[in-house]
Scaffold this active site. Structure first.
Site, PDB file in Angstrom:
ATOM      1  N   ARG A  37       7.222  45.417 -70.636  1.00 25.40           N
ATOM      2  CA  ARG A  37       6.646  45.186 -69.305  1.00 25.40           C
ATOM      3  C   ARG A  37       5.114  45.238 -69.335  1.00 25.40           C
ATOM      4  O   ARG A  37       4.453  44.558 -68.552  1.00 25.40           O
ATOM      5  CB  ARG A  37       7.189  46.212 -68.313  1.00 25.40           C
ATOM      6  CG  ARG A  37       8.599  45.860 -67.902  1.00 25.40           C
ATOM      7  CD  ARG A  37       9.120  46.794 -66.871  1.00 25.40           C
ATOM      8  NE  ARG A  37      10.297  46.216 -66.232  1.00 25.40           N
ATOM      9  CZ  ARG A  37      11.148  46.893 -65.502  1.00 25.40           C
ATOM     10  NH1 ARG A  37      10.962  48.186 -65.309  1.00 25.40           N
ATOM     11  NH2 ARG A  37      12.177  46.298 -64.946  1.00 25.40           N
ATOM     12  N   LYS A 208      27.003  46.985 -62.060  1.00 30.50           N
ATOM     13  CA  LYS A 208      26.742  47.148 -60.628  1.00 30.50           C
ATOM     14  C   LYS A 208      27.354  46.013 -59.814  1.00 30.50           C
ATOM     15  O   LYS A 208      26.687  45.068 -59.408  1.00 30.50           O
ATOM     16  CB  LYS A 208      25.235  47.233 -60.381  1.00 30.50           C
ATOM     17  CG  LYS A 208      24.660  48.520 -60.914  1.00 30.50           C
ATOM     18  CD  LYS A 208      23.164  48.584 -60.703  1.00 30.50           C
ATOM     19  CE  LYS A 208      22.475  49.344 -61.810  1.00 30.50           C
ATOM     20  NZ  LYS A 208      21.387  48.622 -62.434  1.00 30.50           N
ATOM     21  N   GLY A 356      16.879  44.389 -66.233  1.00 27.18           N
ATOM     22  CA  GLY A 356      16.398  45.358 -67.213  1.00 27.18           C
ATOM     23  C   GLY A 356      17.375  45.573 -68.364  1.00 27.18           C
ATOM     24  O   GLY A 356      17.004  45.507 -69.536  1.00 27.18           O
ATOM     25  N   GLY A 379      17.151  43.520 -59.949  1.00 24.74           N
ATOM     26  CA  GLY A 379      17.440  43.398 -58.519  1.00 24.74           C
ATOM     27  C   GLY A 379      16.669  42.244 -57.901  1.00 24.74           C
ATOM     28  O   GLY A 379      17.209  41.467 -57.109  1.00 24.74           O
TER      29      GLY A 379
END
Ligand code: AMP
Length: 400
Positions: A37, A208, A356, A379
């Site tokens: 990142r 998720k 991620g 997200g």
């Protein structure tokens, strides 16, 4: 309507530019273990330095709920990693506001960089959870905006959240733009869904389910096939009346899964077999289509791999979010490895990996250089693909 980008900001020399970056990197024993990142933010920072701006970096790191959390979540170690990843020095100021910060800014030279402390330190004051950063407190956004002349948002990973350090600053500063990273993210994700080269295949894995079940509908509208595997598929297995044992699933989403299966009969491809084990452990598993009560599925099985390989043949656009097994375990990487192998061998295809965990998986498998785009936001990329407006981008100035 287009958002202002870095190239739209003129006369940068001597200007104080606040840059929201996503330096929310993994840290173990005070050391950054993956600097992807940081590296991803460098083009924006280097452009500003080359143009002799004074660059102030803002980022969050983890979640801050107590004063104790602040001890392990300082951006100091990130600042140290920054100097290794780039050739530039950075002045780290261990405060989020006040005299120390203001004096350091007054002393900045053109083409220099400073970074303030973790923006989420503003979420806890005297051990009380106030969430000034995370709830976008007006005063905080206004204060940070008052420190600079211009604002650049380059933190795609938090663009789906309205925080003081993105939406708050953008609201109060004179001029704002998106950075090169967000520009690249938008270009890849937008082009992939608005004018996809076909066949367009979406792969959805990971754990998720509730985060991604809504994206299935959005992607199925545009893609030729949506392939659902690993933990994502067990909610669908429940909807089909299959046995899933102790596998991860969301029974309250079964009705939604049924509706989706009916609506997109020809498009949804749901993993059939799984590699199963008794416990969530890295031990060798067995293949089942109907999972016995005492077992859980941790990877896709050989039959599913075969189907996925067939579906991917000749694909021209592929979006992949979420590993297709517990790739942290050596015994449960086969499914994801097989998909990765197919992806990097596709001819003239746009391949995008999002999120991620998926990015970490791609790096572990050594395929990151062979993928068209690895999104830095899980997200955020999902919400973008769902067609939702991301507040961190919406807040940035438009080109008239
Ligand atoms: P997500 O953030 O939704 O993309 O989920 C990523 C996580 O899902 C990774 O940590 C994987 O280990 C985990 N995962 C993948 N497959 C399974 C599975 N069958 N059961 C439990 N966790 C899984």
């Amino acid at each position: 309507m287009r958002k202002k980008t870095l190239h739209d900001l003129k006369d940068l020399k001597g200007k104080i530019v606040l840059v929201r970056v996503d330096f929310n990197v993994p840290i173990e024993n005070g050391k950054v273990t993956n600097n992807a990142r940081i590296v991803a933010a460098l083009p924006t920072i280097e452009y500003l330095i080359k143009n002799e701006a004074k660059v102030i970096l803002l980022s969050h790191l983890g979640r801050i709920k107590t004063e104790e959390d602040k001890k392990t979540k300082s951006l100091k170690s990130v600042a140290m990693e920054f100097t290794k990843a780039s050739t530039h020095a950075i002045n780290f100021v261990a405060a989020t506001r006040g005299k120390k910060v203001e004096e350091a800014i007054n002393n900045m030279e053109n083409g220099s960089i400073m970074m303030i402390e973790n923006t989420r330190f503003e979420d806890v004051k005297n051990n009380i959870l106030v969430n000034y950063e995370s709830k976008n407190d007006e005063k905080l956004g206004k204060y940070w905006a008052s420190l600079g002349d211009l604002f650049v948002n380059d933190a795609f990973g938090t663009a789906h959240r309205a925080h003081a350090s993105n939406v708050g600053i953008a609201k109060y500063i004179k001029e704002s733009a998106i950075g090169f990273l967000i520009e690249k993210e938008i270009k890849f994700l937008h082009d992939a869904i608005s004018e996809p080269k076909r066949p367009f295949i979406a792969l959805l894995g990971g754990a998720k389910v509730s985060d991604k079940i809504n994206v299935i509908d959005a992607l199925a509208k545009k893609a030729d096939k949506v392939i659902i595997g690993t933990a994502m598929c067990y909610t669908f297995h429940l909807a089909m009346g299959k046995k899933i044992g102790k596998s991860l699933a969301e029974p309250e989403k079964v009705d939604l899964a049924k509706k989706l299966m009916k609506k997109y009969q020809d498009k949804l491809v749901i993993a059939s077999d799984s590699i199963c084990t008794k416990e969530y452990k890295d031990v060798k598993g067995k293949v089942y289509e109907n999972i016995p009560d005492d077992l859980m599925g941790l990877d896709i099985g050989p039959k599913t791999i075969k189907v996925i390989k067939k579906e991917l043949k000749g694909a021209k656009t592929v979006i992949w979010n979420g590993p297709f097994g517990v790739t942290e375990f050596k015994n449960y990487q086969e499914g994801s490895k097989a998909i990765a192998h197919e992806l990097i061998n596709l001819k003239d295809a746009i391949t995008i990996i999002g999120g991620g965990d998926s990015a970490a998986m791609a790096i572990k498998m050594g395929i990151e250089g062979k993928i068209s785009h690895i999104s830095t936001g899980g997200g955020a990329s999902m919400e973008f693909l769902e067609g939702k407006e991301l507040p961190g981008i919406a807040a940035i100035n438009n080109i008239n």
